[in-house]
Design a protein around this motif. Structure first.
Motif, short mmCIF file in Angstrom:
data_model
loop_
_atom_site.label_atom_id
_atom_site.label_comp_id
_atom_site.label_asym_id
_atom_site.label_seq_id
_atom_site.Cartn_x
_atom_site.Cartn_y
_atom_site.Cartn_z
N ALA A 114 0.85 -1.21 0.00
CA ALA A 114 0.00 0.00 0.00
C ALA A 114 0.88 1.25 0.00
CB ALA A 114 -0.92 0.00 1.21
N ALA A 115 1.92 1.25 0.84
CA ALA A 115 2.81 2.42 0.95
C ALA A 115 3.53 2.70 -0.37
CB ALA A 115 3.83 2.20 2.07
N THR A 116 3.95 1.65 -1.08
CA THR A 116 4.65 1.86 -2.35
C THR A 116 3.73 2.40 -3.44
OG1 THR A 116 4.37 -0.47 -2.95
CG2 THR A 116 6.46 0.14 -1.93
N ASN A 117 2.41 2.32 -3.20
CA ASN A 117 1.43 2.90 -4.12
C ASN A 117 0.90 4.24 -3.60
OD1 ASN A 117 0.49 0.95 -6.52
ND2 ASN A 117 1.21 -0.28 -4.79
N SER A 118 1.62 4.80 -2.60
CA SER A 118 1.26 6.09 -1.99
C SER A 118 -0.07 6.06 -1.26
CB SER A 118 1.26 7.21 -3.04
OG SER A 118 2.52 7.30 -3.65
#
Length: 202
Positions: A114-118
């Motif tokens: 989720a974090a790598t997709n902002s």
């Protein structure tokens, strides 16, 4: 056998008006719950989001910090989660396993995606102790990754809570770990896309 509890229950005769009223009330409540669930699932059917993109380099970095060998179930859970996140439909998944079987590792890797997709993630724990444990584990595992993790619970000072709340609304927090305090009305996420609920929280 004799009933032992905190209060004496009221027992009605099967043919009495009290029993009929009790049954009627339960039926109403069940119908209300069924309508709410139907409404919820119909809304979920029409919701779409962008499919997730995956950062193999960051995933490998996080994976390298795992001190144990992955179990076949962990590997399968991650494959299934990736399939879910690659679709346009929201993911709705239950991960089951006894204590110590590595559910937290699966949660960490999903939150990283989720974090790598902002997108922001929220992890809700049943107790402050468990929230602290998760926070410390996440901080340790994510220490070399560009991911901001925060803890939110009633044990923090008002000023700390206010600062974290502001950072959440501004999108500066990627992963928020906390108790049910996370669901308070003063918490506004900028882009929450993943909610991970500890099994005891239901």
């Amino acid at each position: 056998s004799r009933y032992v509890g905190f209060a004496d229950p009221a027992v009605s005769r099967l043919g009495s008006t009290t029993w009929q009223k009790t049954k009627g009330k339960i039926k109403e409540d069940v119908e209300k719950l069924a309508k709410e669930l139907l409404n919820l699932y119909s809304q979920k059917e029409i919701i779409v989001r962008k499919p997730y993109l995956f950062d193999k380099e960051l995933e490998s970095q996080l994976k390298a910090g795992f001190l144990y060998e992955e179990t076949p179930d962990q590997v399968q859970a991650m494959v299934d989660i990736k399939k879910d996140l690659a679709k346009e439909k929201p993911m709705d998944r239950i991960i089951c396993g006894d204590v110590g079987f590595g559910k937290t590792e699966v949660a960490m890797r999903a939150a990283l995606m989720a974090a790598t997709n902002s997108y922001q993630s929220a992890i809700i724990c049943p107790t402050t102790i468990l929230a602290n444990q998760h926070f410390n584990n996440f901080k340790e595992r994510f220490k070399d990754l560009p991911v901001k993790i925060s803890l939110l619970s009633r044990l923090q000072t008002k000023n700390e809570q206010k600062r974290i709340t502001k950072e959440i609304s501004e999108g500066k927090v990627d992963i928020l770990i906390g108790t049910h305090r996370v669901l308070s009305s003063d918490i506004t996420f900028k882009n929450l896309q993943m909610l991970i609920i500890d099994d005891e929280q239901r």
